[in-house]
Design an enzyme around this catalytic site. Structure first.
Site: not given
Ligand code: GLT
Ligand code: MN
Ligand code: MN
Length: 389
Positions: A55, A182, A246, A258, A288, A221, A58, A218, A89, A256, A184
C-alpha cells in the site's frame, strides 16, 4: 520428493504489511517491533520470494512531504535492485485514516470521495514508478453498519465512477496496469459492498473498461462466509479474470484470521493449488497473511517460509494425484462420455440438432444406476494428502 525450495519462477509474493505485521489485534497492541521495509525486502529475497506488494502508506507515511517521499522511494528501489525482488502489485490504503471511517469511494461526502480519488492517483503513480503491473482495490471501508445511512444503489454508482476515472487515468499515463478488485463480505465494516467474487465479476461488466479489470480473490474472505473458494476462483479463471490471488488460511465463521497458507483445511487448499497448476495460472501467488501474535521475529520468517513450502508441497501432491493410476482410472470411469450425446450438447441450437436431441437414446432409469464411487475417490484423495499412498 521435491526439495520444496521456492524459485523466482514460482512467483511467490508477500505484502510489505504481511511480514511487517506487528501482531496487534482489537484487544491488544503490537507485540513485535516491525523491521524496516528495506530489511523486509532483503529477507524476502533471501528466502526465495519473487516479489513484494505494498500500500502507499506501507512505504511512504501518510502526509509525508514530496522530498521525504522521494528519499524513501529511492532507498526502497535500491533495496529491490540489491535483493532482486520485484513489485508486481500495488494498492492504496483507503481504510486506516479516520477520514475514511465511513468509506472512501462510496462515502456520502464528495470531498472524502475526491480525497480518496486523489490519494489513489498518487498511489498509482507510486506503483508505476516501482514497476507494478497490477493494482488492487480492496474496499475495506466501503460498506455500512446502518443501511439507512447510505443508498446501496448510489454506492455502486460512486464506486463505478471512481474506477472509470482511474482506468482512464492509468491508460492516459501509459502505465500498462490492470486492476484487480478484491471482495470481502465483512470486516472492518458490518457489511461490505460487493461481498463475493461473483458480485465483483458482475460489477466489472458494468465498467467503462471491463477488459482491464479482473478480480483478486482471497481464501480467507470467502471462507469467513462459508463459501467454496475453489469454486469461486474457478469461475474467475474460466472468465479470464483471475488477475491476482491472495492465499492464506482461515477457519469458517471467524473474524479475518489471515493465517499461514496451508494452516487450515488442507483439502480445499489442495484443490485450489491443483486448479491454479492444472490451468497454468501464471500471475503472482500472493500470501496475504501474517504470523500469529505469539510469534517472535524469528518465527515470522518461519511463517513466510511455511507459506511457500506448503504451496510447493500441495503442488507436488497435485502432480501425484494427476499421475496416480487408481485415481485416474476412477476419474475416467466417472467421466466416461457418450459421443452421440456430446456432439448434440456441443453443437448449439439448430432445428437439425434439436431433432438429434429428440432421437437420442436416453434411459433415465439406466442412467440413474451408473455407479459414482465418490466415497472411494475421496478416501484415496485423503490418503494421498496424508502421505500414505
Ligand atoms: C488488508 C486486507 C487484505 C487486502 C489488503 C489490500 S489490505 O490487509 O485484509 O485482504 O488484500 O488492500
Ligand atoms: Mn487480501
Ligand atoms: Mn484477509
Amino acid at each position: 520428493m521435491g526439495n520444496f525450495v521456492p524459485q523466482k519462477s514460482d512467483k511467490f509474493t508477500f505484502g510489505l504489511w504481511t511480514v511487517g505485521n506487528p501482531g496487534a489485534d482489537p484487544f491488544g497492541g503490537p507485540v513485535r517491533t516491525p523491521v524496516t521495509p528495506v530489511e523486509r525486502v532483503h529477507k524476502l529475497g533471501a528466502l526465495g520470494a519473487w516479489g513484494v506488494n505494498l500500500h502507499d502508506n506501507d512505504l511512504v507515511p501518510f502526509g509525508a512531504s514530496a522530498q521525504e517521499r522521494d528519499r524513501i522511494v529511492a532507498e526502497f528501489q535500491q533495496a529491490l535492485t540489491d535483493s532482486g525482488v520485484v513489485v508486481p502489485m500495488a494498492t492504496t490504503n483507503l481504510f486506516s485514516h479516520p477520514v475514511f471511517k465511513d468509506g472512501a469511494f462510496t462515502s456520502n461526502d464528495p470531498k472524502v470521495r475526491a480525497f480518496a480519488l486523489r490519494k489513489t492517483v498518487e498511489s498509482i503513480d507510486l506503483g508505476a514508478e516501482l514497476g507494478a503491473k497490477i493494482y488492487v482495490f480492496w474496499g475495506g471501508r466501503e460498506g455500512t453498519e446502518v443501511d439507512a445511512s447510505k443508498d446501496a444503489v448510489t454506492a455502486l454508482k460512486r464506486f463505478r465512477e471512481a474506477l472509470d476515472f482511474l482506468s482512464e487515468y492509468t491508460m492516459s499515463q501509459g502505465y500498462g496496469m490492470k486492476f484487480a478488485l478484491e471482495p470481502k463480505p465483512n470486516e472492518p465494516r458490518g457489511d461490505i459492498y460487493l461481498p463475493t467474487v461473483g458480485a465483483m465479476l458482475g460489477f466489472i461488466s458494468t465498467l467503462a473498461h471491463p477488459e482491464m479489470v479482473g478480480v483478486n480473490p482471497e481464501y480467507a474472505h470467502d471462507t469467513i462466509a462459508g463459501l467454496n473458494f475453489y469454486h469461486a476462483v474457478a469461475q474467475a479463471l474460466e472468465m479470464g479474470k483471475l488477475f491476482h490471488i491472495d492465499l492464506n488460511g482461515q477457519k469458517p465463521g471467524r473474524f479475518d484470521q489471515d493465517l499461514r497458507f496451508g494452516q487450515e483445511d488442507y483439502k480445499s487448499n489442495f484443490f485450489l493449488v491443483k486448479l491454479l497448476e492444472d490451468y497454468k495460472y501464471d500471475g503472482p501467488k500472493h500470501f496475504d497473511a501474517h504470523a500469529l501474535r505469539t510469534s517472535d521475529p524469528a518465527d515470522v520468517w518461519e511463517f513466510a517460509k511455511g507459506c511457500m513450502r506448503s504451496y510447493l508441497i500441495l503442488k507436488e501432491k497435485a502432480q501425484q494425484f494427476n499421475a496416480d493410476p487408481e485415481i485416474q482410472a476412477l476419474l475416467q470411469e466417472i467421466n466416461a462420455g457418450d459421443s452421440a450425446a456430446e456432439t448434440v450438447l456441443s453443437a448449439g441450437y439448430s432445428t437439425e440438432n434439436l431433432a438429434a436431441l429428440k432421437s437420442l437414446d436416453l434411459d433415465p432409469e439406466a442412467l440413474a444406476l451408473k455407479p459414482l464411487p465418490y466415497e472411494k475417490l475421496d478416501q484415496l484423495t485423503f490418503e494421498l494428502l496424508l502421505g500414505v499412498r
